[in-house]
Write a protein that holds these residues in place. Structure first.
Motif, mmCIF file in Angstrom:
data_model
loop_
_atom_site.group_PDB
_atom_site.id
_atom_site.type_symbol
_atom_site.label_atom_id
_atom_site.label_comp_id
_atom_site.label_asym_id
_atom_site.label_seq_id
_atom_site.Cartn_x
_atom_site.Cartn_y
_atom_site.Cartn_z
ATOM 1 N N VAL A 26 -0.581 0.270 -0.140
ATOM 2 C CA VAL A 26 -0.576 1.727 0.023
ATOM 3 C C VAL A 26 -0.452 2.111 1.506
ATOM 4 O O VAL A 26 -1.164 1.584 2.364
ATOM 5 C CB VAL A 26 -1.860 2.351 -0.586
ATOM 6 N N HIS A 27 0.479 3.011 1.752
ATOM 7 C CA HIS A 27 0.661 3.591 3.096
ATOM 8 C C HIS A 27 0.581 5.102 2.983
ATOM 9 O O HIS A 27 1.018 5.684 1.997
ATOM 10 C CB HIS A 27 2.042 3.240 3.663
ATOM 11 N N LYS A 28 0.026 5.685 4.017
ATOM 12 C CA LYS A 28 0.009 7.145 4.093
ATOM 13 C C LYS A 28 0.206 7.603 5.524
ATOM 14 O O LYS A 28 -0.279 6.962 6.460
ATOM 15 C CB LYS A 28 -1.328 7.683 3.552
ATOM 16 N N TRP A 29 0.918 8.688 5.653
ATOM 17 C CA TRP A 29 1.118 9.311 6.961
ATOM 18 C C TRP A 29 0.644 10.753 6.900
ATOM 19 O O TRP A 29 0.811 11.417 5.876
ATOM 20 C CB TRP A 29 2.612 9.328 7.326
ATOM 21 N N GLN A 74 3.590 5.653 0.039
ATOM 22 C CA GLN A 74 4.184 4.367 -0.296
ATOM 23 C C GLN A 74 3.140 3.505 -0.992
ATOM 24 O O GLN A 74 1.950 3.608 -0.681
ATOM 25 C CB GLN A 74 4.626 3.671 0.985
ATOM 26 N N GLY A 75 3.596 2.665 -1.912
ATOM 27 C CA GLY A 75 2.675 1.785 -2.629
ATOM 28 C C GLY A 75 2.195 2.427 -3.920
ATOM 29 O O GLY A 75 2.650 3.508 -4.301
ATOM 30 N N GLN A 76 1.263 1.733 -4.571
ATOM 31 C CA GLN A 76 0.797 2.182 -5.882
ATOM 32 C C GLN A 76 -0.719 2.331 -5.896
ATOM 33 O O GLN A 76 -1.439 1.500 -5.338
ATOM 34 C CB GLN A 76 1.115 1.109 -6.929
ATOM 35 N N ILE A 77 -1.168 3.379 -6.573
ATOM 36 C CA ILE A 77 -2.602 3.519 -6.846
ATOM 37 C C ILE A 77 -2.748 3.682 -8.357
ATOM 38 O O ILE A 77 -2.163 4.596 -8.953
ATOM 39 C CB ILE A 77 -3.217 4.726 -6.116
ATOM 40 N N GLY A 81 -5.893 2.099 -15.337
ATOM 41 C CA GLY A 81 -4.637 1.855 -16.051
ATOM 42 C C GLY A 81 -3.573 2.925 -15.890
ATOM 43 O O GLY A 81 -2.448 2.751 -16.339
ATOM 44 N N THR A 82 -3.908 4.041 -15.256
ATOM 45 C CA THR A 82 -2.925 5.112 -15.081
ATOM 46 C C THR A 82 -2.484 5.182 -13.625
ATOM 47 O O THR A 82 -3.329 5.290 -12.732
ATOM 48 C CB THR A 82 -3.531 6.482 -15.475
ATOM 49 N N GLU A 83 -1.190 5.118 -13.417
ATOM 50 C CA GLU A 83 -0.719 5.206 -12.032
ATOM 51 C C GLU A 83 -0.682 6.651 -11.561
ATOM 52 O O GLU A 83 -0.225 7.546 -12.269
ATOM 53 C CB GLU A 83 0.679 4.580 -11.879
ATOM 54 N N LEU A 84 -1.180 6.860 -10.353
ATOM 55 C CA LEU A 84 -1.128 8.187 -9.740
ATOM 56 C C LEU A 84 0.274 8.458 -9.256
ATOM 57 O O LEU A 84 0.784 7.759 -8.373
ATOM 58 C CB LEU A 84 -2.053 8.228 -8.526
ATOM 59 N N THR A 85 0.888 9.463 -9.865
ATOM 60 C CA THR A 85 2.204 9.885 -9.409
ATOM 61 C C THR A 85 2.101 11.385 -9.199
ATOM 62 O O THR A 85 1.019 11.954 -9.316
ATOM 63 C CB THR A 85 3.267 9.591 -10.493
#
Ligand code: ADP
Ligand code: MG
Length: 259
Positions: A26-29, A74-77, A81-85
């Motif tokens: 995971v990346h964040k800006w 960027q990346g996945q959280i 079981g549920t991906e944050l989109t």
């Protein structure tokens, strides 16, 4: 070590194999500022994670990304079981499962303690008022302040307000609780009552992630301490090895400053 040491858990704290939170690369800006750099983290059901590190290292941002108070780029959280989109349905589902407690309580000052507790069950869960009030009272008893139900937050001590904030979160029956410096705004004599409440949640098997400088709590209750610096996870270990045998120079420096 402070005199605000919480009570040691009385029950054996069990961790299951079920993954509740997964952060992958995971990346964040914030604008140009690269605040989270390649965060990888797996939290299993029943884990009690303490996140520590210098001010500005990205601790709040990390846990705020888990319930989408902040967006990662960027990346996945993946939460239970549920991906944050950006899908609003996913975000709502995850927010129902993840309770959050902040440094400054964030209670509604114009609502009574009980009203603060029933608001989300009634409006989000569509629960009948009577049932919501029973639930609210149940959790106010759980945090040991049922007698405060009809008061307004401003009439309570900081420690009591924070326990209301915890009860309010519990009313949504979260599977995960995130705490962002829940005792930092409290007078020292109130720290213990809030930490004791958190210990009792741990005893009930709650999956918890806590940003805190309460190293007594970390030693007694957490099963893993994660150290962040400048947007990266630098080191993580069980509390015993983390405190007694830190590996990284930055961890050593941090510990020498706080302990
Ligand atoms: P911590 O909780 O470890 O103190 P934060 O996650 O709050 O750290 O902040 C990490 C860095 O990101 C800090 O340098 C902070 O100033 C910056 N930051 C936090 N929130 C924002 C924001 N909304 N916009 C821009 N920068 C931010
Ligand atoms: Mg913070």
């Amino acid at each position: 070590m402070s005199e605000t040491m919480p009570q040691a858990p009385q029950k054996k704290l069990v961790i299951s194999d079920k993954v509740m939170i997964e952060m992958k690369d995971v990346h964040k800006w914030y604008g140009q500022f690269h605040v989270l750099k390649n965060i990888n983290l797996t939290v299993k059901q029943g884990e009690r994670i303490v996140l520590c590190g210098p001010s500005g290292s990205g601790k709040s941002t990390t846990i705020r990304c888990i319930n989408r108070l902040e967006e990662h780029q960027q990346g996945q959280i993946i939460v239970d079981g549920t991906e944050l989109t950006s899908d609003v349905k996913n975000i709502e589902m995850i927010r129902r499962e993840v309770g959050m407690v902040f440094q400054h309580f964030n209670l509604f000052p114009h609502l009574t303690v009980l009203e603060n507790c029933v608001l989300a069950p009634i409006w989000v869960r569509k629960m009948p008022r009577k049932e919501a009030e029973e639930l609210g009272m149940h959790y106010l008893k759980r945090v040991k302040i049922p007698e405060q139900a009809k008061k307004y937050p401003g009439q309570l001590s900081g420690g009591q307000q924070q326990r209301v904030a915890i009860a309010r979160s519990l009313c949504m029956k979260p599977k995960i609780m995130l705490f962002d410096e829940p005792t930092s705004a409290l007078d020292p004599e109130m720290v213990k009552e809030v930490l004791d409440t958190m210990v009792s949640l741990a005893e009930d098997g709650m999956t918890m992630m806590c940003v805190t400088h309460e190293m007594g709590f970390a030693k007694l209750v957490s099963n893993r301490v994660i150290f962040m610096d400048r947007g990266e996870i630098i080191e993580q270990n069980n509390p015993h090895d983390f405190f007694d045998h830190p590996q990284n120079e930055r961890t050593k420096l941090f510990l020498s400053q706080i302990l």
